[in-house]
Scaffold this active site. Structure first.
Site, PDB file in Angstrom:
ATOM      1  N   ASP A  20       0.713  -1.128   0.002  1.00 33.91           N
ATOM      2  CA  ASP A  20       0.162  -0.150   0.082  1.00 33.91           C
ATOM      3  C   ASP A  20       0.995   1.279   0.051  1.00 33.91           C
ATOM      4  OD1 ASP A  20      -2.786   0.959   0.472  1.00 33.91           O
ATOM      5  OD2 ASP A  20      -2.070   1.840   2.104  1.00 33.91           O
ATOM      6  N   GLU A  67       1.310  -0.147  -4.706  1.00 33.47           N
ATOM      7  CA  GLU A  67       0.262   0.842  -5.206  1.00 33.47           C
ATOM      8  C   GLU A  67       0.521   2.194  -5.275  1.00 33.47           C
ATOM      9  OE1 GLU A  67      -3.128   3.634  -3.628  1.00 33.47           O
ATOM     10  OE2 GLU A  67      -1.755   2.696  -2.457  1.00 33.47           O
ATOM     11  N   ASP A 112     -10.954   1.590  -4.626  1.00 35.79           N
ATOM     12  CA  ASP A 112     -10.788   2.941  -4.573  1.00 35.79           C
ATOM     13  C   ASP A 112     -11.302   3.828  -5.549  1.00 35.79           C
ATOM     14  OD1 ASP A 112      -9.022   2.773  -2.229  1.00 35.79           O
ATOM     15  OD2 ASP A 112      -7.243   2.263  -3.440  1.00 35.79           O
TER      16      ASP A 112
HETATM   17  C1  NOJ Z   1      -4.554   2.730  -0.857  1.00 36.12           C
HETATM   18  C2  NOJ Z   1      -5.831   2.029  -0.566  1.00 36.12           C
HETATM   19  O1  NOJ Z   1      -5.874   1.336  -1.736  1.00 36.12           O
HETATM   20  C3  NOJ Z   1      -6.696   2.618   0.062  1.00 36.12           C
HETATM   21  O2  NOJ Z   1      -7.971   1.839  -0.053  1.00 36.12           O
HETATM   22  C4  NOJ Z   1      -6.155   3.197   1.515  1.00 36.12           C
HETATM   23  O3  NOJ Z   1      -7.379   3.735   2.265  1.00 36.12           O
HETATM   24  C5  NOJ Z   1      -5.104   4.038   1.427  1.00 36.12           C
HETATM   25  N1  NOJ Z   1      -4.217   3.573   0.544  1.00 36.12           N
HETATM   26  C6  NOJ Z   1      -4.510   4.150   2.780  1.00 36.12           C
HETATM   27  O4  NOJ Z   1      -4.014   2.933   3.210  1.00 36.12           O
END
Ligand code: NOJ
Ligand code: CA
Ligand code: CA
Length: 723
Positions: free
Chosen positions: A240, A268, A339
């Protein structure tokens, strides 16, 4: 006979078989938000549970047992990896009006969230998935724990023992003289409000308590937490928020995990469009630490199919995007995610479902590994809203849809057609509504054609053998004659034509992972490898652990090089393969802060970079400027190494200009302050450090054991014969 058996078992243990590790590019990922998938155990649902599934910010009951129960369903889609939302123990309070049902508010990286199950449940999931040819990728969150100013206020536990929280940590925090950041376990630098430079990595992301990964305790705690998933059988991690951590720390963290076995770790890096101000491409192209989710191109795909837009423009955008990566096939494509608004929740078109099918098929045929978000196959949408949290409705199971058929068909083709897994990307023809692209990998080829406008006949030059080809999705026909291909394209059609012939001679498609240090195992995938041969890495022969015609497992040798990238070459049957590039680290590294006192060299420039004579520093690294008069960066550096760096100036995009300044460093701690003079003990200019203490033999007693057993066996046979 018994002796032979023993030797055989020892051999198996010493040399893992190829096939023991998945080749990510040949697979498809299925992404699951655990709480929203299936409730397999009602006893773990509370607190903050909504049995009616109306409040999207509460737990809805999904868990690991529920996921395991539905593995046959997931397997029926032909996928080979499941990416599960974060499983670690989250805070036990609401924060910002929400329960941590999503799993991104961790408080204990050694435990499993009680709403989701136990380590035993995780192990069971891994084992049951394995029986179905599926491996588990866990979402891991090392950038931050949980909200600093709400809920449990950044509380942090080590396997049940409270370590700190954000307020307690403030009391112990001090200002780092080099970075100028107030820190202890966490950074105490407020929230990110400037989305670049120091803040991006050293401040709180939307109020989430930001870890100080350079604190040795945090570093080993986060590594141990990740290792628990690997030891319990996960085949990879989705990391993440990589944008918000120091690249050098990530490099070091990943290398430590890769020492376990070849893993698939991807990050990500959230950036909705590939703006040139972003450091994304340079960040990954230079270092290639990790594959990333292809977030920047997703909006272009959705716009073109879900709304309006030219396929010609899209083809150029995608071509440009992929050209920035050394390994575009290792990045991940997706249409929907937790997201972003689900395609079918956003698209306002009569033919939205047909367009969804086209976009889905496209994400499965472009360069990159496809990710299917849970419910894509069953057209899952929410009537209550669109984006987060409404893109996370309760799963609806239906694998008999057209979407499921598309996923299954293309996942199957991906396993047998290497052009899908490793092929290049070439637009053959594109206009506003018609697009044809070709992908080739040796003797495997793929032609994807689509039309989102009025019916059309496509006639293109194509150097495929004459004949009639059947599309894998609908059985549509393409006729090729004298280098001309013709195909009828109704409105909203999407066809995939393919050729699989025998590959003559070795051809490398991918390395997993493509970053390594000596002693690490890497999986080479491709075609035409035959049944044996030789692999060289940076010109040095690598120890082969196992070999078949499409996969080779080798151990990375130690080489005396200061280069960042080493050539990987396979030789078999008198033929030599193409060259694959391996990002090489000399090994035994610790994440070190490299600092340069600005006043020392009288510099007041904005974009400074260093490039040095260790593999770890051989790609330019940008320096951040602190409020305390330093420029700094982080890199994994071998302990005890002496090195030199040259200074450069320039933007992320464009040429770097050498400044003619050479500086020296010596790694005797995790902070290396660069100096104008070489380290005192040095007699000659710094040489690349290749004294690798953790070579394979030193670490692994099995080869010794094996040799001893073979000797013992020979002695026994001689003794028996004599007797
Ligand atoms: C990215 C994640 O995909 C999202 O869902 C999350 O809330 C944020 N990072 C913070 O961890
Ligand atoms: Ca449950
Ligand atoms: Ca951070």
């Amino acid at each position: 006979m018994r002796l032979v058996k023993v030797i055989f078992i020892v051999l198996l243990l010493a040399f893992p078989a190829v096939g023991a590790y998945p080749v990510p590019e040949r697979g498809v990922v299925y992404q699951v938000m655990v709480d929203r998938f299936y409730d397999g155990n009602q006893s773990n649902n509370g607190p903050f549970y909504d049995p009616e599934h109306r409040n999207y910010r509460l737990y809805w009951g999904g868990d690991l047992e529920g996921l395991t129960e539905n593995l046959d369903y997931i397997a029926s889609l032909g996928v080979s990896m499941i990416w599960v939302s974060p499983l670690n123990d989250n805070i036990n309070k609401m924060a910002h009006g929400s329960a941590p049902y999503h799993g991104y508010w961790t408080r204990d990286y050694k435990r499993i969230e009680e709403h989701f199950g136990t380590w035993k449940d995780f192990l069971k999931l891994v084992e049951e998935a394995k029986k179905r040819g599926i491996c588990i990728i866990v979402d891991y969150v090392p950038n931050h724990s949980n909200p600093a100013m709400d809920g449990e206020f950044g509380s942090l536990y080590d396997n049940g023992t409270k370590i700190t929280d954000y307020f307690e940590d403030t009391k112990n925090a001090s200002v780092n003289p080099i970075t100028g950041i107030r820190e202890e376990v966490y950074h105490h630098n407020g929230n990110i409000f400037i989305w670049s430079g120091i803040q991006l990595k050293y401040a709180n992301l939307y109020g989430l308590a930001d870890f100080n990964q350079l604190n040795p305790w945090v570093d080993s705690y986060l590594t141990e937490g990740a290792r628990l998933f690997i030891e319990n059988g996960a085949c990879g991690l989705r990391i993440d928020a990589v944008k918000h951590m120091e690249l050098g720390w990530l490099e070091s963290f990943y290398l430590r995990l890769y020492s376990e076995r070849p893993l698939f770790i991807y990050g990500e890096y959230y950036t909705p469009s590939p703006g040139k101000s972003d450091d994304l491409y340079e960040f990954y192209r230079y270092s290639n630490v990790s594959p990333v989710l292809n977030i920047p191109i997703r909006a272009d795909i959705v716009k073109t199919f879900g709304f309006v837009g030219s396929l010609e423009t899209l083809s150029a955008q995608l071509g440009d995007y992929y050209s920035r990566f050394l390994y575009p096939n290792k990045q991940l494509n997706f249409l929907d995610s937790h997201d972003l608004i689900r395609f079918l929740n956003g698209a306002r078109r009569e033919d939205a479902v047909e367009r969804f099918h086209m976009a889905l098929a496209l994400t499965m045929t472009l360069p990159g590994i496809p990710v299917i978000y849970y419910g894509d196959e069953s057209y899952l949408v929410s009537r209550d809203g669109k984006g987060d949290p409404y893109n996370r409705p309760m799963m609806v199971f239906n694998n008999t849809t057209e979407a499921a058929r598309i996923i299954r068909t293309l996942a199957k083709l991906r396993k047998t057609n290497d052009a899908l897994a490793f092929g290049d990307f070439r637009t053959v023809y594109a206009n506003y509504s018609v697009w044809a692209f070709e992908r080739t990998f040796g003797a495997h080829r793929l032609l994807v054609v689509m039309n989102k406008g009025s019916p059309a006949e496509l006639s293109i030059n194509l150097d495929w053998p004459d004949g009639t080809y059947a599309d894998v999705l609908y059985g549509a026909e393409m006729v090729v004659e004298n280098g001309k291909a013709t195909v009828e394209l109704p409105r909203n059609s999407f066809y995939v034509f393919h050729i699989e012939r025998e590959q003559e001679g070795p051809l490398i498609g991918s390395l997993t992972p493509y970053t390594a240090r000596p002693g690490q195992e890497i999986l080479i995938a491709g075609a035409g490898f035959g049944s044996g041969g030789r692999v060289t890495i940076g010109g040095v022969e690598a120890r082969v652990l196992s070999w078949n015609s499409t996969e080779i497992l080798v151990e990375v040798p130690s080489t005396k090089t200061g280069k960042a990238w080493l050539d990987v070459v396979v030789e078999t049957g008198g033929k030599v393969s193409n060259v694959a590039k391996l990002r090489y680290y000399s090994g035994n590294g610790v994440p070190a802060l490299i600092a340069l006192n600005a006043s020392l060299v009288n510099l007041s420039r904005a974009n400074l970079w260093i490039k040095g004579n260790l593999s770890e520093l051989a790609e330019p690294r940008p320096l951040l400027k602190s409020s305390t008069g330093y420029y700094f960066t982080v890199a994994p550096l071998p302990k005890g190494a002496s090195f030199s760096v040259e200074l450069y100036e320039g933007p992320y995009w464009g040429e770097l200009r050498p400044l003619g300044v050479k500086l020296y460093g010596f790694v005797n701690s995790t902070v290396v302050v660069l100096r104008e003079e070489p380290h005192a003990t040095e007699t000659a200019p710094a040489m690349p450090t290749t004294t690798v203490v953790q070579g394979p033999i030193g670490e692994n007693p099995l080869p010794y054991l094996l040799a001893a057993l073979l000797l013992l066996g020979a002695a026994l046979i001689i003794w028996k014969k004599r007797g």
